[in-house]
Design an enzyme around this catalytic site. Structure first.
Site, PDB file in Angstrom:
ATOM      1  N   ASP A 145       0.844  -1.194   0.000  1.00 40.22           N
ATOM      2  CA  ASP A 145       0.000   0.000   0.000  1.00 40.22           C
ATOM      3  C   ASP A 145       0.878   1.242   0.000  1.00 40.22           C
ATOM      4  O   ASP A 145       2.006   1.211  -0.505  1.00 40.22           O
ATOM      5  CB  ASP A 145      -0.942  -0.061   1.228  1.00 40.22           C
ATOM      6  CG  ASP A 145      -2.263   0.649   0.982  1.00 40.22           C
ATOM      7  OD1 ASP A 145      -2.253   1.874   0.815  1.00 40.22           O
ATOM      8  OD2 ASP A 145      -3.313  -0.029   0.967  1.00 40.22           O
ATOM      9  N   HIS A 200      -4.355   6.028   3.612  1.00 42.50           N
ATOM     10  CA  HIS A 200      -4.897   4.817   2.988  1.00 42.50           C
ATOM     11  C   HIS A 200      -4.213   3.537   3.491  1.00 42.50           C
ATOM     12  O   HIS A 200      -4.869   2.529   3.772  1.00 42.50           O
ATOM     13  CB  HIS A 200      -4.735   4.959   1.473  1.00 42.50           C
ATOM     14  CG  HIS A 200      -5.364   3.892   0.642  1.00 42.50           C
ATOM     15  ND1 HIS A 200      -4.767   2.670   0.409  1.00 42.50           N
ATOM     16  CD2 HIS A 200      -6.536   3.864  -0.040  1.00 42.50           C
ATOM     17  CE1 HIS A 200      -5.552   1.941  -0.384  1.00 42.50           C
ATOM     18  NE2 HIS A 200      -6.630   2.644  -0.672  1.00 42.50           N
ATOM     19  N   SER A 497     -10.997  -0.750  -1.879  1.00 41.52           N
ATOM     20  CA  SER A 497      -9.786  -0.801  -1.053  1.00 41.52           C
ATOM     21  C   SER A 497     -10.092  -1.169   0.385  1.00 41.52           C
ATOM     22  O   SER A 497      -9.274  -1.796   1.054  1.00 41.52           O
ATOM     23  CB  SER A 497      -9.124   0.584  -0.994  1.00 41.52           C
ATOM     24  OG  SER A 497      -8.285   0.797  -2.079  1.00 41.52           O
TER      25      SER A 497
END
Ligand code: NAG
Ligand code: NAG
Ligand code: NAG
Ligand code: NAG
Ligand code: NAG
Ligand code: NAG
Ligand code: NAG
Ligand code: NAG
Ligand code: NAG
Length: 712
Positions: A145, A200, A497
């Site tokens: 990520d 994220h 995601s």
């Protein structure tokens, strides 16, 4: 990154722009050099082989240059073979002809695509869920990520012992980055350190395996215990994205390392467009992971609801769609006449229920007004904005905002236009119960699978809407650092995601009870025990092309009864069926492969069954061959049952229709024959096959389709 942009005014168009910008054209200048991945398949066995020097000698031969330092970008040498290099177009063409090369393709850019979600799935907090703590603590989740925030409470190592003995990774997160006994590994492929500057990466990692952290919220919104699926598991972070790009060559390096480091699962909430397997870095990396017993879980993509948008298409990957949970966020608009409209957004700003003038004309908006506008473009001068952009999920915005449905917006607008001094206010967001959950989100990418038309994708759906999880204090919760100075440790994000790490957590949870289960068996257990779903009433057609087998059910998946097993050889047979040459198959698998017969791809022993029919309006018959393995009660008899979905005119026969098992691990085969005629060309026709022994229900979707037009 497969999350959605925070600003709601450009939801679908923003996603589109991201996608278009990712497929930037190859330039015409043949001398202009681009980064290409030269994929060479498995590492040859034998100690005398040194990948690096082989890569350099190939590169020297192709370029005719003795010094190739500025040409070689990365070498893949730990788990498979290949390299990334800067090549001109003619060099690329010559490279593709070289002995030992499977494929040469542009390194493209990918996008990164509370926790009430676990309760919703039935995995309750604390000791209400049975756990296997010793094994869980030995489980390592590799997250590819945008990095991680090591100081987050979600990654604190309070109560953790040293890393599992099998761990062979490192902590090289760059300056001022320290691992601990929870976050046991960090690698960086971006040059900016493994620290998450965006949010994220911390969000996805904590959803899969974060600690249980009580009192986590976004300024009080969604307050509760944030936790991952396997809170006792360890995390290794592989940073493959910087603030602007995630590249294929970095993703492939991260797979190369993660496999060799000893992770048990790989969670990758990234994607681009669907690609042929030999040019899809996630598929390549995941193939080698599968061969080592590591399951890769990947997001489906955020390009729905159009068909054929799913970007994760390989059968050795578990592909996850995004759906709603029973908690949703509403931001009420209260008009002075007493009427309340239920809008959407995650609004932490408190206007103290004070009324402000409602103004719909931009030039007239002043500091003491609420701006009523179709889109959120406009005045930061206003106290708040009310927009007509109901997007099925709530987003965080830099200023107070509520997004109304078209009906409510038009109601408000006519009130504003017909009233002398219209006034109203926007309230702070509240969490409400959503009894329609789960529904697949509109943005979640849909099948059919453009690469293997007889393989159903996505496989499963999981919570991906309005998920509260760990965040980076340096990231902007509304992705607008200029207008939003807030720094938070937990935030709400939406996207496939967010769905992906939920399933990674479930897969890891299952493996703690069944350490000997292969990636395919875990995938089968998750798929055949999923909650069945059906057509959505959210305004978008929802079929198996949206949700695959249905909604993940972690507890049921512990005890599936029967499973569909698959190993590397079966996947190779599948690739043979797609007409891969034996030369390429030998390189991919690292061993001689002879494709025998012509096994159809749809006979892959997959937990779902799908076939694209060649023509419409004619009668058809297709068969699927499958073999199940008993992992339930030794002495058991399973009977088949077919459930036709609404509108389906299929005729489905199962032979034999009773399977008598005498022992655990016993295998039995059967054939499913599906026939019909004149099926709806606009929609898939589907049914479910359920094998039941009275205790277990082993359900597989069966989907046939002809042509799916661009707009459903
Ligand atoms: C479960 O946890 C609660 C609260 O921590 C405790 O009171 C209870 O005894 C525990 N139950 C079991 C069976 O361990
Ligand atoms: C290291 O990073 C943490 C978190 O951003 C920060 O609080 C600390 O000041 C940094 N230390 C140094 C020496 O840069
Ligand atoms: C979250 O809930 C807990 C327990 O109900 C409470 O003590 C805490 O103050 C709440 N936090 C916020 C920010 O609302
Ligand atoms: C991110 O990485 C890409 C590809 O390596 C590079 O071109 C870009 O400049 C980087 N962006 C930043 C902000 O460093
Ligand atoms: C759709 O699924 C829901 C929940 O499982 C069920 O209650 C409903 O009856 C189903 N509708 C149809 C048309 O099958
Ligand atoms: C593979 O080749 C065979 C024989 O040419 C053909 O019938 C089949 O359709 C091909 N399969 C695919 C998936 O292209
Ligand atoms: C095909 O079937 C559809 C629906 O059954 C019908 O509307 C259409 O006219 C048929 N087309 C042909 C060429 O028969
Ligand atoms: C599928 O099963 C049928 C019935 O057992 C058998 O005749 C056929 O050869 C099988 N096909 C393949 C490709 O295994
Ligand atoms: C298995 O089940 C059959 C039928 O229920 C029964 O007759 C038989 O005794 C069982 N065998 C064992 C070993 O339990």
């Amino acid at each position: 990154m497969e999350k959605l942009p925070a600003t709601s005014f450009c939801l679908l168009s923003c996603v589109l722009v991201l996608f278009l910008s990712s497929v930037s054209a190859v330039t015409d200048d043949p001398q202009d050099k681009q980064v290409y991945i030269v994929y060479m398949g498995s590492l040859p066995s034998g100690k005398e082989y040194t990948p690096m020097s082989h890569h350099m000698s190939i590169l020297q031969e192709i370029t005719g240059e003795s010094s190739i330092e500025d040409r070689l970008v990365r070498s893949y040498k730990r788990s498979f073979n290949g390299f990334a290099a800067r090549l001109s177009q003619p060099e690329r063409e010559r490279m593709a002809e070289m002995e030992g090369v499977v494929s040469v393709f542009r390194s493209k850019k990918l996008q990164l695509q509370t926790t009430a979600s676990w309760d919703f799935m039935g995995l309750k907090e604390g000791n209400k869920t049975k756990r296997n703590p010793a094994v869980e603590s030995d489980t390592i989740i590799g997250v590819l990520d945008i990095g991680i925030w090591p100081e987050s409470e979600s990654f604190s190592d309070k109560g953790f012992g040293p890393p599992p003995k099998k761990w062979k990774g490192v902590c090289s997160g760059g300056k001022n980055f320290t691992c601990n006994n929870k976050l046991i590994g960090a690698r960086d492929y971006t040059g900016e350190g493994t620290r998450d500057l965006d949010g994220h990466g911390s969000h996805t990692a904590s959803t899969a395996a974060g600690n249980a952290v009580a009192g986590a919220s976004f300024f009080g919104i969604g307050n509760g215990t944030a936790r991952g699926g396997v809170p006792a598991a360890r995390i290794a972070a592989y940073k493959v994205c910087n603030s602007t790009d995630c590249t294929d060559d970095a993703v492939l390096s991260a797979f190369d390392d993660a496999i060799a480091d000893g992770v048990d699962f790989i969670s990758i909430s990234l994607g681009g467009e669907a690609l042929k397997y030999e040019e899809d870095t996630t598929a390549i990396g995941a193939f080698h992971a599968m061969a080592k017993g590591i399951l890769t879980v990947n997001s489906a993509g955020n390009s729905g609801p159009s068909p054929t948008t799913v970007s994760s298409v390989a059968p050795w990957i578990l592909t996850v769609a995004a759906s709603t949970t029973n908690r949703e966020f509403l931001t009420k608009v209260v008009i002075q006449n007493g009427k309340t409209l239920a809008g959407r957004s995650v609004n932490a700003f408190d206007l103290q229920e004070k009324n402000y003038p409602l103004v719909f004309s931009l030039p007239e908006v002043k500091g003491n007004d609420i701006f009523v506008s179709r889109y959120s473009y406009g005045s930061d001068v206003a106290v708040a904005t009310i927009i007509n952009d109901y997007t099925h999920f709530a987003t965080i915005n830099p200023r107070p905002l509520s997004a109304l449905s078209p009906d409510d917006y038009n109601f408000l607008l006519s009130y504003v236009k017909s009233t002398k001094s219209p006034q109203g206010t926007v309230l702070k967001t509240e969490a409400v119960f959503n009894q329609k959950a789960p529904k697949v989100a509109s943005f979640s990418s849909r099948g059919p699978n453009p690469i293997a038309v007889d393989l159903l994708k996505p496989d499963i759906t999981a919570p991906g809407v309005e998920i509260l999880a760990a965040f980076s204090p340096l990231g902007s919760p509304s992705e607008d650092r200029q207008r939003d100075q807030r720094h938070v440790k937990y935030s709400v994000i939406t996207g496939t995601s967010m769905a992906c790490p939920h399933v990674t957590g479930v897969a890891a949870y299952i493996k703690t009870f069944h350490p000997d289960w292969s990636p395919a068996v875990i995938q089968s257990a998750i798929m055949t025990t999923a909650w069945s779903m059906n057509a959505s009433d959210t305004g978008f057609t929802s079929t198996e092309f949206a949700y695959g087998a249905g909604h993940v059910d972690p507890i049921a998946a512990l005890n599936p009864g029967l499973v569909y097993e698959l190993d590397k050889a079966d996947h190779i047979t599948f690739l043979c069926g797609l007409n891969y040459t034996s030369k390429i198959l030998r390189l991919i698998t690292g061993e001689a492969v002879t494709c025998t017969g012509n096994t159809l791809p749809r006979n892959l022993n997959y937990p779902s069954m799908s076939a694209k029919l060649s023509g419409t309006n004619s009668s058809f018959t297709v068969t699927f061959n499958r073999t199940v393995t008993n992992v339930g009660i030794p002495n058991s008899t399973y009977k088949s049952m077919i459930v036709l979905n609404q509108g389906s005119k299929l005729n489905v026969e199962v032979t034999p229709n009773v399977l008598s098992m005498k022992s655990v691990k016993e295998k039995q085969s059967f054939t499913v024959t599906v026939s019909g005629s004149n099926i709806d060309p606009k929609l898939p026709s589907s049914a479910s096959l359920i094998w039941s022994d009275g205790i277990h229900k082993v359900r597989s979707p069966i989907v046939v389709y002809t042509y799916i037009p661009d707009s459903i």
